[in-house]
Motif scaffolding. Structure first.
Motif, PDB file in Angstrom:
ATOM      1  N   UNK A  28      10.215  -9.192   7.101  1.00  0.00           N
ATOM      2  CA  UNK A  28       8.789  -9.539   6.969  1.00  0.00           C
ATOM      3  C   UNK A  28       8.385  -9.725   5.509  1.00  0.00           C
ATOM      4  N   UNK A  29       7.349 -10.517   5.313  1.00  0.00           N
ATOM      5  CA  UNK A  29       6.826 -10.762   3.963  1.00  0.00           C
ATOM      6  C   UNK A  29       5.742  -9.733   3.665  1.00  0.00           C
ATOM      7  N   UNK A  30       6.152  -8.602   3.116  1.00  0.00           N
ATOM      8  CA  UNK A  30       5.185  -7.539   2.842  1.00  0.00           C
ATOM      9  C   UNK A  30       4.367  -7.798   1.574  1.00  0.00           C
ATOM     10  N   UNK A  31       4.701  -8.835   0.829  1.00  0.00           N
ATOM     11  CA  UNK A  31       3.905  -9.179  -0.345  1.00  0.00           C
ATOM     12  C   UNK A  31       2.673  -9.977   0.042  1.00  0.00           C
ATOM     13  N   UNK A  32       2.682 -10.487   1.268  1.00  0.00           N
ATOM     14  CA  UNK A  32       1.537 -11.249   1.749  1.00  0.00           C
ATOM     15  C   UNK A  32       0.343 -10.320   1.971  1.00  0.00           C
ATOM     16  N   UNK A  49       5.941  -6.766  12.042  1.00  0.00           N
ATOM     17  CA  UNK A  49       6.248  -6.303  10.688  1.00  0.00           C
ATOM     18  C   UNK A  49       6.786  -4.877  10.704  1.00  0.00           C
ATOM     19  N   UNK A  50       6.218  -4.033  11.548  1.00  0.00           N
ATOM     20  CA  UNK A  50       6.594  -2.625  11.667  1.00  0.00           C
ATOM     21  C   UNK A  50       6.679  -2.290  13.149  1.00  0.00           C
ATOM     22  N   UNK A  51       7.600  -1.399  13.519  1.00  0.00           N
ATOM     23  CA  UNK A  51       7.799  -1.049  14.929  1.00  0.00           C
ATOM     24  C   UNK A  51       7.751   0.468  15.101  1.00  0.00           C
ATOM     25  N   UNK A  52       7.127   0.895  16.180  1.00  0.00           N
ATOM     26  CA  UNK A  52       7.199   2.292  16.632  1.00  0.00           C
ATOM     27  C   UNK A  52       7.935   2.284  17.958  1.00  0.00           C
ATOM     28  N   UNK A  88      17.996   0.639  17.142  1.00  0.00           N
ATOM     29  CA  UNK A  88      19.124  -0.054  16.522  1.00  0.00           C
ATOM     30  C   UNK A  88      18.806  -1.536  16.354  1.00  0.00           C
ATOM     31  N   UNK A  89      18.110  -2.101  17.341  1.00  0.00           N
ATOM     32  CA  UNK A  89      17.773  -3.527  17.288  1.00  0.00           C
ATOM     33  C   UNK A  89      16.762  -3.818  16.191  1.00  0.00           C
ATOM     34  N   UNK A  90      15.741  -2.973  16.066  1.00  0.00           N
ATOM     35  CA  UNK A  90      14.721  -3.236  15.051  1.00  0.00           C
ATOM     36  C   UNK A  90      15.292  -3.051  13.637  1.00  0.00           C
ATOM     37  N   UNK A  91      16.210  -2.104  13.480  1.00  0.00           N
ATOM     38  CA  UNK A  91      16.874  -1.946  12.184  1.00  0.00           C
ATOM     39  C   UNK A  91      17.723  -3.177  11.877  1.00  0.00           C
ATOM     40  N   UNK A  92      18.486  -3.646  12.865  1.00  0.00           N
ATOM     41  CA  UNK A  92      19.302  -4.851  12.681  1.00  0.00           C
ATOM     42  C   UNK A  92      18.438  -6.070  12.377  1.00  0.00           C
ATOM     43  N   UNK A  93      17.203  -6.052  12.881  1.00  0.00           N
ATOM     44  CA  UNK A  93      16.277  -7.170  12.678  1.00  0.00           C
ATOM     45  C   UNK A  93      15.456  -7.045  11.397  1.00  0.00           C
ATOM     46  N   UNK A  94      15.747  -6.036  10.570  1.00  0.00           N
ATOM     47  CA  UNK A  94      15.036  -5.818   9.294  1.00  0.00           C
ATOM     48  C   UNK A  94      13.571  -5.444   9.500  1.00  0.00           C
ATOM     49  N   UNK A  95      13.282  -4.735  10.583  1.00  0.00           N
ATOM     50  CA  UNK A  95      11.917  -4.274  10.827  1.00  0.00           C
ATOM     51  C   UNK A  95      11.819  -2.775  10.559  1.00  0.00           C
ATOM     52  N   UNK A  96      11.045  -2.352   9.553  1.00  0.00           N
ATOM     53  CA  UNK A  96      10.865  -0.915   9.302  1.00  0.00           C
ATOM     54  C   UNK A  96      10.334  -0.225  10.556  1.00  0.00           C
ATOM     55  N   UNK A 136       0.868   1.715   1.656  1.00  0.00           N
ATOM     56  CA  UNK A 136       2.042   2.188   0.930  1.00  0.00           C
ATOM     57  C   UNK A 136       3.339   1.727   1.598  1.00  0.00           C
ATOM     58  N   UNK A 137       3.317   1.606   2.916  1.00  0.00           N
ATOM     59  CA  UNK A 137       4.498   1.131   3.641  1.00  0.00           C
ATOM     60  C   UNK A 137       4.876  -0.266   3.162  1.00  0.00           C
ATOM     61  N   UNK A 138       3.890  -1.104   2.889  1.00  0.00           N
ATOM     62  CA  UNK A 138       4.151  -2.455   2.385  1.00  0.00           C
ATOM     63  C   UNK A 138       5.007  -2.401   1.115  1.00  0.00           C
ATOM     64  N   UNK A 139       4.685  -1.445   0.247  1.00  0.00           N
ATOM     65  CA  UNK A 139       5.346  -1.361  -1.050  1.00  0.00           C
ATOM     66  C   UNK A 139       6.777  -0.846  -0.919  1.00  0.00           C
ATOM     67  N   UNK A 140       6.972   0.107  -0.002  1.00  0.00           N
ATOM     68  CA  UNK A 140       8.265   0.798   0.083  1.00  0.00           C
ATOM     69  C   UNK A 140       9.190   0.281   1.181  1.00  0.00           C
ATOM     70  N   UNK A 141       8.766  -0.734   1.932  1.00  0.00           N
ATOM     71  CA  UNK A 141       9.513  -1.168   3.116  1.00  0.00           C
ATOM     72  C   UNK A 141      10.891  -1.723   2.789  1.00  0.00           C
TER      73      UNK A 141
END
Length: 344
Positions: free
Chosen positions: A163-167, A246-249, A257-265, A306-311
């Protein structure tokens, strides 16, 4: 006539969840896309498997044993004579009888974590990041596959950009607790969201109700009181939802495992002791945002800026741990074994 017969034995539903069904469907599709074969799914829960099977492998056969007749299932194995059986069920006290019956099948694959130490033949897979030690070679003729290289996730997810967290656009938060959510985590998270009252201009929230969730009316009723929450009903495939998030719970099953593989915090809320161990290990490796229900509000919902900054740091560590190619690796192993059997 096609003599490449593969049999998948798997169940799913409100009490046991749908994770085992989903990973068997993905594995079956991966095999069928590469190797022409005849696939049959044997289940005691056809009502939960049938619509998913039609979506993933429409040419597969569904064999219904809804009365859970163990002897009849084994009789069908004998009549069908599969070259490969792929088992993803917890057999409990029936495991010894099952072992005696299937040890003469040309090739047996066990992917249920609870039976990693029971099978002394065939291929035995532990599709988890938790550490485990295989049986001594002097005790077993099985081949063992374990660890993050053999996590059975949707291989398409690995191609997604992070995800584009700078947006400055608002965040898309996806909440999904599997096909059944037996621990009612969805309602608990909704109650927290109701108290937090997140600004809809900052975040859109999608909550997925799985196809085997028996409390649909209650969940919709709670969600209707929260402006930022949209209920997504009975998805056959989470790919597009994960792609747009952008983020998953989620819980500590296959989806994390899928969300990690998909680059989703991802924030993990475990449903049981096994998932708690998975979550703790992922947390120790700094591959997830956080763990548990108790700190969800203070450490995630109240800190979304803060999650945006550290993701990025979490994403990078996660991708190093999970490359998302486990389903393809296992499919290749099974196809190689199948080719060897046919050529004899």
């Amino acid at each position: 006539m096609n003599n490449s017969k593969l049999l998948f034995r798997v169940d799913g539903g409100p009490e046991i969840g749908m994770g085992h069904v989903m990973r068997c469907l993905r594995l079956a599709k991966e095999i069928a896309d590469i190797h022409p074969c005849e696939i049959v799914f044997v289940t005691t829960t056809p009502e939960h498997l049938k619509p998913l099977l039609q979506n993933y492998i429409p040419d597969a056969t569904l064999k219904n044993f809804a009365n859970d007749d163990f002897s009849s299932i084994l009789d069908f194995y004998n009549q069908y004579k599969p070259l490969v059986i792929i088992s993803d069920i917890n057999l409990h006290s029936r495991i010894d009888d099952y072992l005696r019956f299937v040890e003469n099948v040309p090739y047996h694959v066990n992917i249920h974590e609870m039976h990693f130490h029971h099978f002394y033949f065939g291929l035995v897979v532990f599709a988890s990041i938790l550490p485990i030690k295989p049986n001594c070679k002097c005790e077993s003729m099985a081949q063992y596959l374990k660890g993050s290289k053999y996590l059975l996730v949707d291989s398409r997810l690995t191609s997604l950009d992070k995800p584009d967290f700078k947006s400055s656009d608002k965040l898309n938060l996806l909440i999904t607790f599997g096909g059944a959510d037996p621990e009612r985590i969805s309602e608990k998270v909704l109650s927290i969201l109701k108290d937090v009252n997140l600004d809809k201009s900052l975040v859109d929230i999608k909550l997925v109700m799985g196809p085997a969730n028996p409390r649909r009316a209650e969940i919709k009723s709670i969600a209707a009181e929260i402006e930022s929450v949209q209920i997504i009903d009975s998805q056959l495939d989470l790919f597009n939802l994960i792609k747009s998030s952008d983020i998953v719970i989620t819980n500590g099953g296959t989806t994390v495992y899928e969300t990690i593989a998909a680059s989703r915090p991802t924030w993990v809320i475990p449903q049981n002791e096994f998932e708690q161990k998975v979550g703790q290990l992922l947390m120790s490796k700094k591959t997830i945002l956080g763990l548990g229900m108790e700190s969800l509000k203070a450490e995630l919902l109240d800190k979304l800026p803060e999650i945006r900054i550290n993701a990025d740091n979490v994403i990078d560590k996660g991708k190093k741990l999970i490359d998302g190619k486990g389903t393809a690796r296992l499919a290749k192993k099974i196809i190689t074994a199948l080719d060897s059997i046919i050529s004899k």
